[in-house]
Enzyme design. Structure first.
Site, PDB file in Angstrom:
ATOM      1  N   PRO A   1       0.832  -1.209   0.000  1.00  0.00           N
ATOM      2  CG  PRO A   1       0.214  -0.826   2.221  1.00  0.00           C
ATOM      3  CD  PRO A   1       0.959  -1.801   1.331  1.00  0.00           C
TER       4      PRO A   1
ATOM      5  CD  GLU B   1       3.526   5.632  -7.492  1.00  0.00           C
ATOM      6  OE1 GLU B   1       2.526   4.903  -7.585  1.00  0.00           O
ATOM      7  OE2 GLU B   1       3.868   6.191  -6.433  1.00  0.00           O
TER       8      GLU B   1
HETATM    9  P1  ADP Z   1       5.821   4.279  -0.877  1.00  0.00           P
HETATM   10  O1  ADP Z   1       6.645   4.477  -2.118  1.00  0.00           O
HETATM   11  O2  ADP Z   1       5.552   2.823  -0.571  1.00  0.00           O
HETATM   12  O3  ADP Z   1       4.527   5.055  -0.889  1.00  0.00           O
HETATM   13  P2  ADP Z   1       8.017   5.656   0.419  1.00  0.00           P
HETATM   14  O4  ADP Z   1       9.183   4.733   0.224  1.00  0.00           O
HETATM   15  O5  ADP Z   1       7.973   6.871  -0.463  1.00  0.00           O
HETATM   16  O6  ADP Z   1       6.658   4.824   0.363  1.00  0.00           O
HETATM   17  O7  ADP Z   1       8.006   6.203   1.912  1.00  0.00           O
HETATM   18  C1  ADP Z   1       7.917   5.335   3.017  1.00  0.00           C
HETATM   19  C2  ADP Z   1       8.087   6.177   4.252  1.00  0.00           C
HETATM   20  O8  ADP Z   1       6.979   7.068   4.395  1.00  0.00           O
HETATM   21  C3  ADP Z   1       8.087   5.401   5.541  1.00  0.00           C
HETATM   22  O9  ADP Z   1       9.356   4.877   5.797  1.00  0.00           O
HETATM   23  C4  ADP Z   1       7.674   6.447   6.555  1.00  0.00           C
HETATM   24  O10 ADP Z   1       8.802   7.127   7.076  1.00  0.00           O
HETATM   25  C5  ADP Z   1       6.881   7.433   5.743  1.00  0.00           C
HETATM   26  N1  ADP Z   1       5.464   7.371   6.121  1.00  0.00           N
HETATM   27  C6  ADP Z   1       4.814   6.340   6.663  1.00  0.00           C
HETATM   28  N2  ADP Z   1       3.518   6.608   6.882  1.00  0.00           N
HETATM   29  C7  ADP Z   1       3.334   7.884   6.459  1.00  0.00           C
HETATM   30  C8  ADP Z   1       2.214   8.754   6.409  1.00  0.00           C
HETATM   31  N3  ADP Z   1       1.011   8.351   6.832  1.00  0.00           N
HETATM   32  N4  ADP Z   1       2.403   9.994   5.897  1.00  0.00           N
HETATM   33  C9  ADP Z   1       3.613  10.369   5.447  1.00  0.00           C
HETATM   34  N5  ADP Z   1       4.704   9.596   5.454  1.00  0.00           N
HETATM   35  C10 ADP Z   1       4.585   8.379   5.965  1.00  0.00           C
HETATM   36 MG    MG Z   2       6.357   5.597  -3.840  1.00  0.00          MG
END
Ligand code: ADP
Ligand code: MG
Length: 194
Positions: free
Chosen positions: A12, A91
């Site tokens: 997610p 993505e």
């Molecule tokens: P993804 O690409 O899976 O969306 P990212 O690698 O860009 O995730 O970022 C993951 C990081 O986002 C986590 O290690 C945490 O520090 C941070 N994070 C977790 N939950 C939240 C949130 N609700 N809002 C903003 N940042 C978050």
């Molecule tokens: Mg991402």
């Protein structure tokens, strides 16, 4: 010629998918691989021409690698993959044609790392991810923390009052990670899919 391998990181929002891509890219550079990093043109969160994690870490600033933005209906063409050893896709769910193209890249000896949302906010398999997950040599399922209870979050919850389109680019104002229980029980049905 040695064929490439496909590694997929899925989960997610906020699960660390982009962070995992950056980790894989760093290892590839340490091993003198020549990478191509792509992201969909429609993803303009944080930056237009860079990939930035939710922690604010910039792929370009950390690695010096330029990020290629592609319209979602495109795939890297022969000119763009000429001379590269590894393809990194952020993505990946948004590129509908990438699932078919993967075999060709792998046959050319290119290692592929694809990261993306395995499910949309309705809990449906998202775009090309089912194909990528099926073809992967290695799959890593990542999770976040549920915004309600802090437990393991496997789902992406779209906050009420925002548009219903499957593709809606957004961040914390639009989405939050949730466990199954706090995601949307309304969406869960034991009836066969229509
Ligand atoms: P993804 O690409 O899976 O969306 P990212 O690698 O860009 O995730 O970022 C993951 C990081 O986002 C986590 O290690 C945490 O520090 C941070 N994070 C977790 N939950 C939240 C949130 N609700 N809002 C903003 N940042 C978050
Ligand atoms: Mg991402």
């Amino acid at each position: 010629m040695k064929t490439g391998t496909l590694r997929v990181y899925a989960g997610p929002m906020y699960a660390g998918k982009t962070t995992s891509l950056l980790g894989e890219l760093t290892i590839a550079l340490d091993n003198d691989k020549r990478p191509l990093v792509i992201k969909p043109l429609i993803d303009n969160r944080y930056s237009d021409d860079d990939i930035v994690s939710h922690d604010g870490v910039s792929v370009n600033r950390v690695t010096g690698v330029k990020v290629l933005r592609l319209p979602v209906n495109d795939i890297p063409d022969l000119d763009q993959i000429e001379g590269i050893d590894a393809l990194f896709i952020d993505e990946a769910q948004f590129f509908p044609n990438i699932g078919n193209a993967i075999d060709a890249y792998l046959e050319m000896g290119i290692d592929v790392v694809a990261v993306g949302l395995d499910m949309d906010s309705n809990g449906k398999p998202f775009g090309s991810m089912p194909v990528l997950l099926a073809k992967a040599n290695r799959v890593v399922k990542l999770s976040a923390n549920c915004s309600v209870c802090g437990d393991v979050a496997t789902r992406t919850y779209r906050k009420p009052g925002v548009a219903k389109d499957q593709v809606l680019i957004g961040g914390a104002e639009t989405y939050e990670p949730r466990c199954l229980e706090h995601w949307s029980p309304r969406n869960i049905s034991i009836a066969p899919a229509a």
